[in-house]
Design a protein around this motif. Sequence first.
Motif, PDB file in Angstrom:
ATOM      1  N   MET A   1     -25.268 -18.306 -14.242  1.00  0.00           N
ATOM      2  CA  MET A   1     -26.053 -18.608 -15.432  1.00  0.00           C
ATOM      3  C   MET A   1     -27.007 -17.450 -15.721  1.00  0.00           C
ATOM      4  SD  MET A   1     -28.680 -21.713 -15.972  1.00  0.00           S
ATOM      5  CE  MET A   1     -28.663 -22.672 -17.459  1.00  0.00           C
ATOM      6  N   SER A   2     -26.948 -16.940 -16.932  1.00  0.00           N
ATOM      7  CA  SER A   2     -27.779 -15.785 -17.261  1.00  0.00           C
ATOM      8  C   SER A   2     -29.154 -16.212 -17.729  1.00  0.00           C
ATOM      9  CB  SER A   2     -27.100 -14.962 -18.366  1.00  0.00           C
ATOM     10  OG  SER A   2     -27.205 -15.637 -19.577  1.00  0.00           O
ATOM     11  N   THR A   3     -30.159 -15.552 -17.185  1.00  0.00           N
ATOM     12  CA  THR A   3     -31.505 -15.786 -17.687  1.00  0.00           C
ATOM     13  C   THR A   3     -31.953 -14.542 -18.436  1.00  0.00           C
ATOM     14  OG1 THR A   3     -32.378 -14.980 -15.600  1.00  0.00           O
ATOM     15  CG2 THR A   3     -32.219 -17.345 -15.865  1.00  0.00           C
ATOM     16  N   SER A   4     -32.420 -14.737 -19.678  1.00  0.00           N
ATOM     17  CA  SER A   4     -32.833 -13.581 -20.467  1.00  0.00           C
ATOM     18  C   SER A   4     -34.156 -13.043 -19.928  1.00  0.00           C
ATOM     19  CB  SER A   4     -32.965 -13.991 -21.932  1.00  0.00           C
ATOM     20  OG  SER A   4     -33.969 -14.957 -22.070  1.00  0.00           O
ATOM     21  N   ARG A   5     -34.511 -11.869 -20.364  1.00  0.00           N
ATOM     22  CA  ARG A   5     -35.669 -11.182 -19.807  1.00  0.00           C
ATOM     23  C   ARG A   5     -36.965 -11.969 -19.922  1.00  0.00           C
ATOM     24  NH1 ARG A   5     -34.118  -7.355 -24.235  1.00  0.00           N
ATOM     25  NH2 ARG A   5     -33.740  -9.481 -24.865  1.00  0.00           N
ATOM     26  N   LYS A   6     -37.306 -12.328 -21.182  1.00  0.00           N
ATOM     27  CA  LYS A   6     -38.615 -12.935 -21.376  1.00  0.00           C
ATOM     28  C   LYS A   6     -38.596 -14.462 -21.199  1.00  0.00           C
ATOM     29  CE  LYS A   6     -41.443 -11.564 -24.355  1.00  0.00           C
ATOM     30  NZ  LYS A   6     -42.124 -11.333 -25.631  1.00  0.00           N
ATOM     31  N   ASP A   7     -37.424 -15.026 -21.451  1.00  0.00           N
ATOM     32  CA  ASP A   7     -37.391 -16.480 -21.459  1.00  0.00           C
ATOM     33  C   ASP A   7     -37.035 -17.040 -20.088  1.00  0.00           C
ATOM     34  OD1 ASP A   7     -38.042 -16.298 -24.018  1.00  0.00           O
ATOM     35  OD2 ASP A   7     -36.105 -16.872 -24.844  1.00  0.00           O
ATOM     36  N   ILE A   8     -37.588 -16.368 -19.087  1.00  0.00           N
ATOM     37  CA  ILE A   8     -37.265 -16.757 -17.722  1.00  0.00           C
ATOM     38  C   ILE A   8     -37.652 -18.211 -17.440  1.00  0.00           C
ATOM     39  CG2 ILE A   8     -39.478 -15.945 -16.773  1.00  0.00           C
ATOM     40  CD1 ILE A   8     -37.735 -14.861 -14.382  1.00  0.00           C
ATOM     41  N   HIS A   9     -38.653 -18.651 -18.179  1.00  0.00           N
ATOM     42  CA  HIS A   9     -39.086 -20.034 -17.999  1.00  0.00           C
ATOM     43  C   HIS A   9     -38.485 -20.970 -19.041  1.00  0.00           C
ATOM     44  CE1 HIS A   9     -41.784 -19.100 -14.824  1.00  0.00           C
ATOM     45  NE2 HIS A   9     -42.429 -18.212 -15.552  1.00  0.00           N
ATOM     46  N   ASN A  10     -37.458 -20.484 -19.714  1.00  0.00           N
ATOM     47  CA  ASN A  10     -36.921 -21.230 -20.837  1.00  0.00           C
ATOM     48  C   ASN A  10     -36.516 -22.643 -20.434  1.00  0.00           C
ATOM     49  OD1 ASN A  10     -36.567 -21.101 -23.547  1.00  0.00           O
ATOM     50  ND2 ASN A  10     -34.387 -20.643 -23.420  1.00  0.00           N
ATOM     51  N   SER A  11     -36.036 -22.771 -19.204  1.00  0.00           N
ATOM     52  CA  SER A  11     -35.602 -24.092 -18.774  1.00  0.00           C
ATOM     53  C   SER A  11     -36.776 -25.059 -18.695  1.00  0.00           C
ATOM     54  CB  SER A  11     -34.916 -23.991 -17.404  1.00  0.00           C
ATOM     55  OG  SER A  11     -35.776 -23.321 -16.505  1.00  0.00           O
ATOM     56  N   ASP A  12     -37.982 -24.477 -18.667  1.00  0.00           N
ATOM     57  CA  ASP A  12     -39.154 -25.337 -18.623  1.00  0.00           C
ATOM     58  C   ASP A  12     -39.549 -25.893 -19.989  1.00  0.00           C
ATOM     59  OD1 ASP A  12     -39.251 -24.844 -15.980  1.00  0.00           O
ATOM     60  OD2 ASP A  12     -40.788 -23.280 -16.116  1.00  0.00           O
ATOM     61  N   VAL A  13     -38.996 -25.283 -21.044  1.00  0.00           N
ATOM     62  CA  VAL A  13     -39.335 -25.768 -22.377  1.00  0.00           C
ATOM     63  C   VAL A  13     -38.811 -27.202 -22.522  1.00  0.00           C
ATOM     64  CG1 VAL A  13     -38.865 -25.483 -24.842  1.00  0.00           C
ATOM     65  CG2 VAL A  13     -39.320 -23.479 -23.421  1.00  0.00           C
ATOM     66  N   PRO A  14     -39.667 -28.089 -22.973  1.00  0.00           N
ATOM     67  CA  PRO A  14     -39.248 -29.494 -23.095  1.00  0.00           C
ATOM     68  C   PRO A  14     -38.007 -29.643 -23.957  1.00  0.00           C
ATOM     69  CG  PRO A  14     -41.613 -29.264 -23.472  1.00  0.00           C
ATOM     70  CD  PRO A  14     -41.057 -27.885 -23.387  1.00  0.00           C
ATOM     71  N   LYS A  15     -37.167 -30.592 -23.610  1.00  0.00           N
ATOM     72  CA  LYS A  15     -35.936 -30.821 -24.379  1.00  0.00           C
ATOM     73  C   LYS A  15     -36.263 -31.037 -25.848  1.00  0.00           C
ATOM     74  CE  LYS A  15     -32.349 -32.577 -21.307  1.00  0.00           C
ATOM     75  NZ  LYS A  15     -33.091 -33.222 -20.175  1.00  0.00           N
ATOM     76  N   LEU A  16     -37.286 -31.846 -26.066  1.00  0.00           N
ATOM     77  CA  LEU A  16     -37.736 -32.138 -27.418  1.00  0.00           C
ATOM     78  C   LEU A  16     -37.929 -30.863 -28.221  1.00  0.00           C
ATOM     79  CD1 LEU A  16     -38.698 -34.645 -28.989  1.00  0.00           C
ATOM     80  CD2 LEU A  16     -41.018 -34.057 -28.323  1.00  0.00           C
ATOM     81  N   CYS A  17     -38.569 -29.886 -27.580  1.00  0.00           N
ATOM     82  CA  CYS A  17     -38.901 -28.648 -28.274  1.00  0.00           C
ATOM     83  C   CYS A  17     -37.676 -27.732 -28.402  1.00  0.00           C
ATOM     84  CB  CYS A  17     -40.020 -27.910 -27.533  1.00  0.00           C
ATOM     85  SG  CYS A  17     -41.531 -28.885 -27.426  1.00  0.00           S
ATOM     86  N   GLN A  18     -36.826 -27.766 -27.368  1.00  0.00           N
ATOM     87  CA  GLN A  18     -35.623 -26.922 -27.416  1.00  0.00           C
ATOM     88  C   GLN A  18     -34.779 -27.238 -28.636  1.00  0.00           C
ATOM     89  OE1 GLN A  18     -33.254 -26.512 -23.805  1.00  0.00           O
ATOM     90  NE2 GLN A  18     -35.126 -26.611 -22.560  1.00  0.00           N
ATOM     91  N   SER A  19     -34.763 -28.522 -28.994  1.00  0.00           N
ATOM     92  CA  SER A  19     -33.920 -28.914 -30.115  1.00  0.00           C
ATOM     93  C   SER A  19     -34.658 -28.838 -31.450  1.00  0.00           C
ATOM     94  CB  SER A  19     -33.405 -30.338 -29.897  1.00  0.00           C
ATOM     95  OG  SER A  19     -34.494 -31.227 -29.926  1.00  0.00           O
ATOM     96  N   CYS A  20     -35.922 -28.400 -31.389  1.00  0.00           N
ATOM     97  CA  CYS A  20     -36.714 -28.337 -32.619  1.00  0.00           C
ATOM     98  C   CYS A  20     -36.400 -27.047 -33.370  1.00  0.00           C
ATOM     99  CB  CYS A  20     -38.210 -28.402 -32.297  1.00  0.00           C
ATOM    100  SG  CYS A  20     -39.270 -28.170 -33.725  1.00  0.00           S
ATOM    101  N   GLU A  21     -35.906 -27.214 -34.585  1.00  0.00           N
ATOM    102  CA  GLU A  21     -35.450 -26.043 -35.347  1.00  0.00           C
ATOM    103  C   GLU A  21     -36.589 -25.137 -35.785  1.00  0.00           C
ATOM    104  OE1 GLU A  21     -32.889 -27.074 -38.542  1.00  0.00           O
ATOM    105  OE2 GLU A  21     -31.636 -28.390 -37.297  1.00  0.00           O
ATOM    106  N   VAL A  22     -37.767 -25.703 -35.886  1.00  0.00           N
ATOM    107  CA  VAL A  22     -38.871 -24.914 -36.432  1.00  0.00           C
ATOM    108  C   VAL A  22     -39.888 -24.555 -35.355  1.00  0.00           C
ATOM    109  CG1 VAL A  22     -38.625 -25.858 -38.732  1.00  0.00           C
ATOM    110  CG2 VAL A  22     -40.117 -26.990 -37.088  1.00  0.00           C
ATOM    111  N   ARG A  23     -39.465 -24.641 -34.096  1.00  0.00           N
ATOM    112  CA  ARG A  23     -40.407 -24.440 -33.001  1.00  0.00           C
ATOM    113  C   ARG A  23     -41.153 -23.113 -33.091  1.00  0.00           C
ATOM    114  NH1 ARG A  23     -39.682 -22.631 -27.432  1.00  0.00           N
ATOM    115  NH2 ARG A  23     -37.418 -22.699 -27.572  1.00  0.00           N
ATOM    116  N   HIS A  24     -40.444 -22.064 -33.496  1.00  0.00           N
ATOM    117  CA  HIS A  24     -41.091 -20.748 -33.504  1.00  0.00           C
ATOM    118  C   HIS A  24     -41.848 -20.460 -34.790  1.00  0.00           C
ATOM    119  CE1 HIS A  24     -39.279 -19.727 -29.735  1.00  0.00           C
ATOM    120  NE2 HIS A  24     -38.098 -20.124 -30.190  1.00  0.00           N
ATOM    121  N   LYS A  25     -41.536 -21.238 -35.829  1.00  0.00           N
ATOM    122  CA  LYS A  25     -42.137 -20.917 -37.110  1.00  0.00           C
ATOM    123  C   LYS A  25     -43.496 -21.577 -37.314  1.00  0.00           C
ATOM    124  CE  LYS A  25     -38.197 -21.673 -39.387  1.00  0.00           C
ATOM    125  NZ  LYS A  25     -37.225 -21.832 -40.486  1.00  0.00           N
TER     126      LYS A  25
END
Lengths: 241, 241
Positions: free
Chosen positions: B1-25
Amino acid sequence: MSTSRKDIHNSDVPKLCQSCEVRHKGMCGALNANELVDFAKHTRVVKVSAGDVLLQEQGSIRAYANVMRGVLKLTKTMADGRQQIVGLQFAPDFVGRLHQDESPVRVEACSGVEVCSITRNALRKMLEKNPALETKLLHQALREVDQGREWMLALGRKTAREKVASFLMMMVRQIDPFSRGNAATAFDLPLTRAEMGDFLGLTIGTVSRELTRLRRVGVIRISSHRHIDVLNLEALRQSAG
Amino acid sequence: MSTSRKDIHNSDVPKLCQSCEVRHKGMCGALNANELVDFAKHTRVVKVSAGDVLLQEQGSIRAYANVMRGVLKLTKTMADGRQQIVGLQFAPDFVGRLHQDESPVRVEACSGVEVCSITRNALRKMLEKNPALETKLLHQALREVDQGREWMLALGRKTAREKVASFLMMMVRQIDPFSRGNAATAFDLPLTRAEMGDFLGLTIGTVSRELTRLRRVGVIRISSHRHIDVLNLEALRQSAG
DNA sequence: CGGAATTTTGAATATCGTCAAAGTGAGTGG
DNA sequence: CCACTCACTTTGACGATATTCAAAATTCCG
């Protein structure tokens, strides 16, 4: 010489700020004496007279400011010259659009005005160091959102009569924010009839007619065009819708 | 499983937020993974349908929210029932008046809407810890000030024809913020004719008449009342004044 | 006191609102 | 799948409100 408990550094407050009547009410209320000293290095008092333009619509923003005295109007203009006043600013309001290179509105003095001007860079640095400053500015922005929405209701849904009465009520509140009961009030209009029209989305003729009508029914008295005595505040409130 | 450089903690992002289309905006763009986890403990997705009210005018504010999908209208109402829409909110806008106990506007869904709701207290604590969040909210507040002023110009000074055209241009920009050249666009109106009237300070009849006119002169096509094809964007822009 | 700027007022007109009727479309249940 | 209903939209005739244009009156300021 007595030094008060908290203001032990009071003598460090810049002279400029000591004489500023709105120092504690505006943005600067978030700063302590040391920060004020830092801040004041980059500020200067600017006096302008009625008609002078502080910022052009779509013009670059070189400096921000705080109103110390007088009234500013914020206007937007269409290609064919139609104009709308979209806001009025009094002491101690903050002037200028943050986080944007161009001003979305024209800022013009309605009367003699004094502002305390600060360069873009100085403000940016101050904001980075001092989150409380940003909180203050957020508060003002939210107030402006509320005010804008209040006016949108007037512009979109009120009759000419109600618009003029609403404007007078706004002036009353500007003098006495609690405009309690039926206390008579008097004030000088900061705007010409034409400016009132530009603010209310009406023509000068309609503004004049409705003022005359409010005068004739005994709600207000008008002296030399600019001075208004509110004779019946409750009736004025009613007229505002 | 590849982990990207900065998003090393990406798996920690809540499921709710992972599926949120506007999370970054939206507002959440200011939060890192750990903060999101903290945040998500106090949030929940709420689905509402057209007509449902999220906040009453002058009602208490128990929670704030972020729009994830759909359209909200902000309205103000006069004692006799006259109504004005003073703002529209889309994803990822923040919903609710900060630093105030009562909402100055009524917030109502125009369509099926999903929001991510957060309690007052949770947001307050988050704001105290995270100045970047406040910066985001300041940005949105300033945008809302600008939008409000843009509409004040329309409400105060534009004709019915120009108002309707301006509204369509606003919808075009909502789809394609750069609305370049003369590219044809199509969209579904999020508002009924009555709501468009409440937004533009017009009656339903006038809105309908002006839409019909734009259709007759070939600027737009209308299918089943809600769907608009812009056939001549340049002409529409002209009509908007 | 005199001239310019602003304000008031009037008459005619245009725009938009009101009220009512007819038309259209979406959803429901047979 | 069709017919029916209900909500929404379109359209029309008429009227009210605010605008336009112009002239008279008032105030301001040198």
